[in-house]
Write a protein that holds these residues in place. Sequence first.
Motif, short mmCIF file in Angstrom:
data_model
loop_
_atom_site.label_atom_id
_atom_site.label_comp_id
_atom_site.label_asym_id
_atom_site.label_seq_id
_atom_site.Cartn_x
_atom_site.Cartn_y
_atom_site.Cartn_z
N LEU A 1 -14.68 -30.21 23.29
CA LEU A 1 -15.37 -29.25 22.59
C LEU A 1 -14.20 -28.81 21.48
N LYS A 2 -14.78 -28.72 20.27
CA LYS A 2 -13.48 -28.26 19.33
C LYS A 2 -13.47 -26.25 19.37
N THR A 3 -14.83 -25.83 19.64
CA THR A 3 -14.68 -24.52 20.06
C THR A 3 -15.81 -24.34 20.97
N ILE A 4 -15.36 -23.11 21.58
CA ILE A 4 -16.56 -22.71 22.70
C ILE A 4 -16.56 -20.93 22.56
N THR A 5 -17.64 -20.38 22.64
CA THR A 5 -17.55 -18.96 22.68
C THR A 5 -16.84 -18.48 24.04
N TYR A 6 -16.34 -17.15 24.02
CA TYR A 6 -15.77 -16.52 25.09
C TYR A 6 -16.94 -16.41 26.21
N GLU A 7 -18.13 -16.15 25.68
CA GLU A 7 -19.25 -15.77 26.67
C GLU A 7 -19.69 -17.20 27.58
N GLU A 8 -19.60 -18.25 26.77
CA GLU A 8 -19.66 -19.81 27.40
C GLU A 8 -18.79 -19.92 28.25
N MET A 9 -17.59 -19.72 28.08
CA MET A 9 -16.30 -20.16 28.69
C MET A 9 -16.41 -19.14 29.98
N PHE B 1 -10.31 -11.16 30.08
CA PHE B 1 -9.21 -10.51 29.40
C PHE B 1 -9.21 -10.90 27.86
N ALA B 2 -9.27 -12.15 27.63
CA ALA B 2 -9.43 -12.69 26.22
C ALA B 2 -10.49 -12.15 25.51
N SER B 3 -11.59 -12.17 26.10
CA SER B 3 -12.76 -11.73 25.45
C SER B 3 -12.74 -10.16 25.09
N LYS B 4 -12.28 -9.46 26.06
CA LYS B 4 -12.40 -7.87 25.96
C LYS B 4 -11.16 -7.70 24.88
N PHE B 5 -10.02 -8.33 24.82
CA PHE B 5 -9.13 -7.84 23.83
C PHE B 5 -8.85 -8.78 22.61
N LYS B 6 -9.95 -9.65 22.62
CA LYS B 6 -10.05 -10.67 21.36
C LYS B 6 -8.90 -11.26 21.28
N VAL B 7 -8.43 -11.94 22.35
CA VAL B 7 -7.11 -12.87 22.08
C VAL B 7 -7.67 -14.23 21.88
N PRO B 8 -7.47 -14.75 20.65
CA PRO B 8 -7.32 -16.13 20.44
C PRO B 8 -6.85 -17.31 21.32
N LEU B 9 -7.87 -18.12 22.11
CA LEU B 9 -7.03 -18.67 23.36
C LEU B 9 -7.64 -20.16 23.07
N ARG B 10 -6.50 -20.80 23.19
CA ARG B 10 -6.71 -22.37 23.07
C ARG B 10 -6.12 -23.11 24.23
N VAL B 11 -6.93 -23.93 24.75
CA VAL B 11 -6.58 -25.15 25.56
C VAL B 11 -6.14 -26.53 25.16
N LEU B 12 -5.10 -26.74 25.63
CA LEU B 12 -4.43 -27.96 24.85
C LEU B 12 -3.71 -28.77 25.98
N SER B 13 -3.32 -29.97 25.67
CA SER B 13 -2.63 -31.06 26.51
C SER B 13 -1.17 -30.72 26.25
N SER B 14 -0.42 -31.09 27.64
CA SER B 14 0.93 -30.73 27.80
C SER B 14 1.41 -32.01 27.40
N PHE B 15 0.78 -33.22 27.35
CA PHE B 15 1.17 -34.40 27.06
C PHE B 15 0.82 -35.27 25.79
N LEU C 1 -10.40 -24.32 20.98
CA LEU C 1 -10.43 -22.95 20.68
C LEU C 1 -11.36 -21.86 21.18
N ILE C 2 -11.16 -20.93 22.09
CA ILE C 2 -12.25 -20.17 22.70
C ILE C 2 -12.27 -18.87 22.01
N THR C 3 -13.39 -18.71 21.39
CA THR C 3 -13.50 -17.26 20.27
C THR C 3 -14.58 -16.78 20.28
N SER C 4 -14.92 -15.88 19.54
CA SER C 4 -16.03 -15.09 19.34
C SER C 4 -17.27 -15.93 18.77
#
Length: 407
Positions: free
Chosen positions: A192-200, A218-232, A239-242
């Motif tokens: 997924l390119k993006t997903i909402t905090y709520e769904e995540m 935490f991310a949702s409460k403090f509106k921290v833009p959160l991204r899941v990526l590959s280390s490799f 991007l997990i976002t509002s």
Amino acid sequence: MALIVQKYGGTSVGSPERISKVAEKVAKSYREGNQIVVVVSAMSGETNRLLNLAAEVSDRPSLREMDVLLSTGEQVTIALLCMALHQAGMKAISYTGGQVHILTDNVHSKARIKNIDGKKIRSDLEAGSIVVVAGFQGMDESGNITTLGRGGSDTTAVALAAALKASECQIYTDVDGVYTTDPRMVSDARRLKTITYEEMLELASLGAKVLQIRSVEFASKFKVPLRVLSSFEEGEGTLITSEDKNMEQALISGIAFNKDEAKLTLVGVPDQPGVAHRILGPIGRANIEVDMIIQNVGVDNTTDFTFTVHRNDYVQAMEVLENVRQELGAASIAGDEKIVKLSLVGVGMRSHAGIASTMFETLANEGINIRMISTSEIKISVVIDEKYLELGVRALHSTFELDQISA
Ligand code: ADP
Ligand code: ASP
Ligand code: MG
């Protein structure tokens, strides 16, 4: 200059070579002009190894000592990563959770972060250093080491990002983002390119272990833009976002499953006020958490009462329930450990009817019997037999065309 918090999970720091690779990635972000705080997990398998060691010396290890033990896993990786960064010519300094004042409550093994004092980290960053912090751990008010529960390094990273007002929190792992379902089970799963905090939050709560639940809260409460990526590999990840009104919403964003549940039924309970309380009261007092609950319509003044618990609590819950059965004069108890919970999640459900019935039809076409159902605004969960899990997930993935999503 942007401040970025990067977290690397167990597989990403699973060997000396991988730690050196992480150091290169961190150095690259730094050279691009960012201030970097890195959070690391223990090397993969290490937390389990420590758990097994404890089990060899004690039947019931003290939770305080368990936290002292488990927190060492992350202490190894912070030091090794700093050494690798030094080797790459970078300025870097490591800290345990306690050393950077990650203050938690005193609930050993599942402590919650109450406060973080970012002063020390900020002054190191200002001095041009990369700061490497041990994930998964903190310290309570009396100075005891605490840990945050399995997967807790995600939460350390997000909490630090919130405290330091980082521009992004990047979670580097062994998959390149959040998928429509666990890509290890369904090869057609899509990123997924993006997903909402709520769904995540729902996906994490319902079993997708890619992010710890608390980290998403935490991310949702403090509106921290959160991204899941590959280390490799390179890529933009997820991007997990509002919720964005302009974002075109898929009906269903993902499918999660939980293999850690068991189900218990008290058959033939008197159908009268107070019965649910008399059943679940003793279960709660035994510190057993209940997930789904259903009570049938009464017939002839008796009814059946079913609920699910974590599989680790199954035997104990059975014992408690047997006492309750005798007290209430219920007919019998039935239990099943070989069940799983399978859930559809999507904010699109709010505005679309008929998703539940399509879900049930799909499962019926595969000959899968539904044992329990529970719904809320953006999710539908069913309990089915364990042996049908993979079949059920694949069938739903294709019915809802999740394999057609293009990231
Ligand atoms: P780390 O050690 O980096 O914290 P985890 O094992 O905790 O990594 O989380 C990553 C794993 O989560 C993946 O390997 C994948 O199998 C699993 N996973 C479950 N559901 C999903 C999903 N919907 N999207 C991506 N990964 C998922
Ligand atoms: N090392 C801990 C675990 O294995 C914390 C983490 O990796 O996030 O659960
Ligand atoms: Mg994890």
